[in-house]
Design a protein around this motif. Structure first.
Motif, PDB file in Angstrom:
ATOM      1  N   UNK A   1       0.637  -1.199   0.364  1.00 20.17           N
ATOM      2  CA  UNK A   1      -0.288  -0.041   0.057  1.00 20.17           C
ATOM      3  C   UNK A   1       1.108   1.520   0.047  1.00 20.17           C
ATOM      4  N   UNK A   2       0.470   2.192  -0.647  1.00 19.74           N
ATOM      5  CA  UNK A   2       1.095   3.308  -0.885  1.00 19.74           C
ATOM      6  C   UNK A   2       0.144   4.535   0.001  1.00 19.74           C
ATOM      7  N   UNK A   3      -0.757   4.533   0.701  1.00 14.49           N
ATOM      8  CA  UNK A   3      -1.603   5.152   1.218  1.00 14.49           C
ATOM      9  C   UNK A   3      -2.032   6.158   0.446  1.00 14.49           C
ATOM     10  N   UNK A   4      -2.163   6.239  -0.831  1.00 10.67           N
ATOM     11  CA  UNK A   4      -2.917   7.123  -1.536  1.00 10.67           C
ATOM     12  C   UNK A   4      -4.850   6.722  -1.833  1.00 10.67           C
TER      13      UNK A   4
ATOM     14  N   UNK B   1     -10.246   4.423   1.973  1.00 14.83           N
ATOM     15  CA  UNK B   1     -10.904   3.498   2.843  1.00 14.83           C
ATOM     16  C   UNK B   1     -12.303   3.179   1.656  1.00 14.83           C
ATOM     17  N   UNK B   2     -13.095   4.292   1.288  1.00 15.55           N
ATOM     18  CA  UNK B   2     -14.221   3.954   0.331  1.00 15.55           C
ATOM     19  C   UNK B   2     -13.291   3.390  -1.250  1.00 15.55           C
ATOM     20  N   UNK B   3     -11.679   4.096  -1.505  1.00 10.39           N
ATOM     21  CA  UNK B   3     -11.984   3.180  -3.049  1.00 10.39           C
ATOM     22  C   UNK B   3     -11.892   1.340  -2.967  1.00 10.39           C
ATOM     23  N   UNK B   4     -10.946   1.008  -1.721  1.00  9.78           N
ATOM     24  CA  UNK B   4     -10.813  -0.391  -1.222  1.00  9.78           C
ATOM     25  C   UNK B   4     -11.908  -1.094  -1.256  1.00  9.78           C
TER      26      UNK B   4
END
Length: 751
Positions: free
Chosen positions: A505-508, A511-514
């Motif tokens: 994970x890059x942190x970019x 949570x909504x994306x995943x």
């Protein structure tokens, strides 16, 4: 089987006879074509030689005539008296059978002296001679062919296509001052006799033409329209630069003619030699007919002998086949009683039997059902040794038949329409009626080999795939990765096994994306898209990733397979291409298309939110003089300096665009008229203060700028009217003396 073989043999022998006959006919046709080609080449060469010879003859004659005419003009220039002139003309005409007369012609074309007194006073149209214009150095010029004996009774040839009397051809040489010309009439009977005396079989037809297509002489008795059209085609070729060449000219009503032509490089004439193609081929065709009368009876005689011999051989062969068929039937019943797939070969490699189990196995393996005459060589040709095997099937069976080995076995493969199949072959000796035979048992092991190959191939593809592959279990823990995963992420398999992919994970992504990713993956069974991950060394990269769910029989997720590739380089290229497509290459500001797009978007925002805005239209004053005096390099430097000044004094939200040449525009979002006016004045003053160096260190270029200002109007969405208003204001700034700012209201008042 016997009837089938007999019919096949009958058809084969008839086909062989037909093929031999066709081959003989083909050979005769080929030989005839070769004879015709040789004859055409020989006659083409003969025509070339004829054209070269006659061109040389006529050219040498013209050289001799030119020397005579030059001598006559030189003598005339020395003030020769009339008696001496007549004596000189007679001397030059003596021993010159190629000439009919020699004359002197004044500037008006009237004969003033001639070796033929009848020619005196005759008029000659020197303007019709070729070449048309006199050169500085006088040149020999050719007139058109004339009927009659000499100038006194000369007339135009008949136009009905008949050759008639060859007449004469006048040639003239000027004295270089346009006052007097020496003229000779060529005796065309002389040249015609020379042409007709040459032996050629078939005879060549020779035409002598001027460069304008006018016929001078021809050995043909008539000149039909097709013949004249063919000559005009050659004239077109000469005018296009093809002075020498050969071709075949089809003529309506006359057939094709082999043509060779040769133009003189210094005189305006050309020689054409033609041979009728039908006459040229007559000898070759006669020879071909004679050969056919000899060869065809021999072919028929050979075919009859072959048929008679075949009938004797056929009867003996059918009797032997009947005996073998009876033995094979007895042996076949024995082999059919065996449950295994079996073939039996005799000492000569011929078949002794094949059982029904083998036939059924062959059909189930998509092999063609073998004929009763299946031979050892045929089977060996179908079954090739596997990669790990040594000896071939033929050698193994022959060793058993010869007694060198008591057993042979191996794995063999064959190609069928649905893919290769593998067989395990077991060979053992078997004695039948006192003959040592080879008993061949064949077992199909294709399914076992394919299963092993699929496992090996899948493992190989997984290892060499250029895209990274990561496999997780149902709990999303990594259970396998391929070498491409290590190459892209920097993590080895040992470092990631047992971990979840969140390790990358890059942190970019939030949570909504995943949540959306997992929802689509579990609902549709697959997810594909771009995702930003981070390598082991901390570097972020963009990947295109496809994730697929592997479910068990009950539909529960068993594994998740992710395949991704690093597309960071491609993303950088896309950004660079976007920059190149929207900016001006010289100044780095927006190009016209990109600026107009920004202007349209800003007007749309203006319509939605009602925030003020303005457009500045700038044009450098007297920029053409800068280019003319100091060169385009200095002009480009001025444009670059102008854009630098603009960018230094504008906000990040403002936009500068080059609309073309030295014309620029500045878009000022959320800017009132007075504020835009003040900024435009500041930009004008800043530009006037600039100095751009030139090649001469002591000279620096300074420029000024005229600016037109147009504010946005309420409800305005189309850039075109706004650009027109700004351009009108700019025009007024130019008209009022340049180096100033004019806004729309002032422009309207000035107009």
């Amino acid at each position: 089987m016997r009837v089938k073989w007999s019919r096949l043999a009958d058809v084969s022998i008839v086909a062989a006879i037909v093929l031999v006959a066709l081959a003989a006919l083909g050979a005769l046709v080929y030989h005839r074509q070769r004879l015709e080609q040789d004859q055409l080449a020989a006659h083409r060469q003969m025509a070339v030689q004829e054209a070269r010879h006659n061109g040389h003859l006529f050219g040498q004659t013209l050289n001799t005539v030119e020397l005579s005419l030059r001598g006559l003009l030189q003598a005339e220039a020395q003030g020769m008296a009339a008696p001496a002139r007549e004596q000189r003309l007679r001397e030059l005409l003596h021993n010159a059978p190629h000439l009919r007369s020699l004359s002197l012609v004044d500037a008006g074309g009237t004969v003033v002296a001639s070796s033929n007194p009848a020619n005196l006073g005759a008029r000659v149209d020197l303007h019709a001679f070729l070449p048309e214009a006199e050169a500085v150095e006088p040149v020999l010029r050719l007139g058109a062919a004339r009927a009659g004996r000499d100038l006194a009774d000369g007339r135009a040839p008949a136009g009905d296509g008949a050759a008639g009397d060859p007449g004469f051809v006048p040639v003239a040489l000027g004295d270089g001052r346009g006052r007097l010309s020496a003229l000779a009439t060529l005796n065309m009977d002389f040249f015609l006799n020379r042409l007709m005396s040459r032996d050629a079989e078939p005879p060549c037809v020779v035409d002598l033409l001027r460069y304008d297509g006018a016929p001078l002489l021809s050995t043909r008795e008539s000149e039909p329209p097709a013949w004249r059209a063919a000559n005009l085609e050659l004239v077109r070729r000469w005018h296009e630069g093809a002075e020498i060449g050969t071709l075949v000219q089809p003529m309506e009503g006359l057939g094709p003619w082999i043509t060779a032509y040769r133009g003189d490089r210094t005189r305006p004439f050309a020689v054409v030699a033609r041979v009728e193609q039908a006459q040229a081929l007559a000898g070759a065709r006669d020879e071909a007919r004679r050969q056919a009368l000899v060869v065809l009876p021999l072919v028929l005689l050979a075919a009859g002998g072959l048929l008679a011999g075949y009938r004797l051989f056929r009867g003996a062969t059918l009797r032997r086949m009947q005996d073998h068929a009876e033995q094979a039937e007895h042996l076949g019943r024995l082999l059919d009683a065996l449950p295994a797939s079996v073939l039996l070969f005799g000492a000569d490699g011929g078949p002794r039997g094949v059982n029904q189990a083998w036939r059924a196995m062959a059909r189930g393996s998509a092999l063609a059902e073998p004929p009763e005459g299946l031979h050892l060589d045929t089977l060996a040709g179908l079954l090739q040794p596997d990669e790990d095997e040594g000896a071939g099937l033929r050698e193994g069976i022959e060793d058993v038949l010869a007694g060198r080995h008591e057993a042979f076995e191996g794995i063999f493969r064959t190609a069928v329409p649905h893919g290769p199949r593998w067989f395990r072959i077991l060979v053992r000796p078997l004695y039948c009626a006192g003959e040592r035979c080879a008993l061949v048992l064949q077992l199909d092991v294709t399914d076992q080999r394919r299963n092993a190959e699929e496992l090996r191939l899948a493992s190989r593809v997984f290892a060499i795939n250029a895209e990274a592959i990561v496999i997780t279990d149902a709990a999303n823990r990594i259970v396998s990765v391929n070498p491409a995963f290590t190459r892209i992420t920097g993590y080895t398999a040992e470092e990631v096994l047992g971990h979840t992919p969140s390790l990358l994970g890059s942190g970019e992504h939030d949570a909504a994306f995943f949540q959306a990713l997992w929802h689509e993956l579990l609902t549709a069974g697959t997810w594909a898209g771009e995702i930003v991950n981070r390598r082991k060394d901390g570097e972020a990269y963009t990947a295109w990733q496809v994730i697929t769910v592997d479910r068990d029989a009950e539909g529960r997720p068993r594994h998740y397979v992710g395949v991704f590739q690093d597309i960071s380089a491609r993303k950088r290229q896309e950004r660079e291409l976007q920059r190149l497509a929207t900016t001006d290459a010289l100044t780095g500001v927006l190009n016209r298309r990109a600026f107009l797009d920004e202007l349209g978007q800003e007007l749309a925002r203006f319509r939605r939110h009602g925030r003020a805005g303005a457009l500045l239209m700038l044009d450098l004053d007297h920029f053409k003089q800068v280019n003319d005096r100091h060169g385009h390099a200095v002009g480009d430097a001025v444009l670059v300096r102008l854009c630098m000044v603009l960018r230094e004094r504008l906000r990040r939200t403002d936009h500068v665009g080059r609309l073309g040449g030295e014309e620029f525009a500045v878009l000022l979002p959320e800017t009132g008229v007075e504020e835009a006016w003040a900024l435009a004045q500041a930009l004008r003053q800043a530009v006037a203060a600039q100095r751009v160096p030139t090649a001469d260190a002591a000279v620096a270029v300074g420029v000024t700028v005229s600016i037109g200002l147009a504010p946005f109007r309420p409800g305005e969405t189309d850039p075109a009217p706004l650009l027109v208003r700004a351009d009108e204001a700019l025009y007024q700034a130019k008209a009022q003396g340049r180096d100033r700012v004019v806004r729309v209201a002032e422009a309207a008042a000035g107009a």
